[in-house]
Each structure stands twice: as C-alpha cells, then as structure tokens.
Design a protein around this motif. Structure first.
Motif, mmCIF file in Angstrom:
data_model
loop_
_atom_site.group_PDB
_atom_site.id
_atom_site.type_symbol
_atom_site.label_atom_id
_atom_site.label_comp_id
_atom_site.label_asym_id
_atom_site.label_seq_id
_atom_site.Cartn_x
_atom_site.Cartn_y
_atom_site.Cartn_z
ATOM 1 N N PHE A 14 -56.243 -23.387 -69.379
ATOM 2 C CA PHE A 14 -55.968 -23.589 -70.799
ATOM 3 C C PHE A 14 -54.587 -24.188 -71.001
ATOM 4 O O PHE A 14 -54.411 -25.109 -71.804
ATOM 5 C CB PHE A 14 -56.097 -22.289 -71.601
ATOM 6 C CG PHE A 14 -57.517 -21.941 -71.930
ATOM 7 C CD1 PHE A 14 -58.320 -22.794 -72.677
ATOM 8 C CD2 PHE A 14 -58.076 -20.759 -71.485
ATOM 9 C CE1 PHE A 14 -59.636 -22.482 -72.976
ATOM 10 C CE2 PHE A 14 -59.392 -20.434 -71.767
ATOM 11 C CZ PHE A 14 -60.166 -21.298 -72.516
ATOM 12 N N ALA A 87 -57.959 -23.431 -82.748
ATOM 13 C CA ALA A 87 -59.145 -24.213 -82.389
ATOM 14 C C ALA A 87 -60.288 -23.964 -83.380
ATOM 15 O O ALA A 87 -61.025 -24.893 -83.728
ATOM 16 C CB ALA A 87 -59.581 -23.893 -80.957
ATOM 17 N N THR A 111 -64.070 -24.278 -77.219
ATOM 18 C CA THR A 111 -62.713 -24.012 -76.722
ATOM 19 C C THR A 111 -62.177 -22.710 -77.289
ATOM 20 O O THR A 111 -61.635 -21.871 -76.558
ATOM 21 C CB THR A 111 -61.770 -25.180 -77.080
ATOM 22 O OG1 THR A 111 -62.256 -26.371 -76.469
ATOM 23 C CG2 THR A 111 -60.355 -24.897 -76.611
#
Length: 141
Positions: A14, A87, A111
């Motif tokens: 990430f 996100a 995500t």
C-alpha cells in the motif's frame, strides 16, 4: 508465513502503490487522471486539483511508511482503516459526478476495502500485545 509478515507485506505494498500513484499525479497528472474514473478532464486551471490529489496521496503513503518503519503496528492498523475513507471518498466522488461505475467499484472501493481489511488484520495481530497486562518490575530494596 505468519500473520505479521503477511500484514507487513500488504502494508508495504500500500505504501509503495499510494506513493507511486501520488507522485504520478504530481509530476504528470494527465497520465493517471483518465484512470481515476471521472467522465472528463478538468477545464481551465482545474488540473491543479489533480496535483492536490497527488500531494494527498504522497502524504498518506509517507504516514503509513513512517508507522511501518518505526514498528508502530497498532497505529499503522488504525491509520490504514482511517485512510481507507479517502479511497471510499474517491469512489463516492466518481459516482457523484457520473463517472465510471466500474472504476469507482473496481479501483477505489476495492482499494479502500483492502486497506480496511489490512488495518483490521493488523489490529487482530496486535490485539494480544495491547491486551497483555503490564508486568511490574521488582524494585530494589
């Protein structure tokens, strides 16, 4: 492979992904912008907002990276879960502006959900250490 190693690899992925993506938005926003999912390129000087998104992403990645490198696992878990909201916000932005539903769900929602899951796994991994009672150190007589 232990849960801690899996969580570390996912969190590092990430960090690298968000850092790369944010840097792309800062250096050449015209390249990643079409993949964001909105139906049209910003008009006039609106391209500057894409740089803002890039700066946001780079800062988010750096926060995660610092927590990962310093071994602050519980803080890393909480931060992953909170940053997942960005996100989810991107997903809502794309949907609210009649953008690509596939991108909103397949990129932004996925995500966010993976970040949330990684954060929850890190919280689970660190649950024992947080719940362990502090042991008293014997005092010299």
């Amino acid at each position: 492979m232990s849960l801690k190693k899996i969580n570390t690899v996912l969190a590092a992925a990430f960090v690298l992904f968000i850092l790369w993506f944010g840097t792309e938005y800062i250096l050449s926003p015209e390249i990643p912008a079409p993949g964001y999912g909105l139906p049209s390129w910003p008009s006039g000087d609106g391209g500057g907002f894409l740089v803002v998104k890039g700066i946001r992403d780079v800062v988010m990645a750096l926060v995660l990276g610092v927590l990962l490198v310093t071994g602050q696992r519980r803080a890393l878990g909480w931060t992953l879960m909170v940053e997942a909201l960005a996100a989810y916000g991107d997903m809502a932005n794309v949907l609210a502006h009649h953008g690509s539903v596939a991108t909103a769900l397949g990129v932004h929602c996925l995500t966010a959900t993976l970040m949330l899951g990684n954060g929850l796994l890190i919280m689970r991994e660190t649950r024992r250490s947080a719940a362990a009672p502090a042991t008293s150190v014997p005092q010299p007589a």
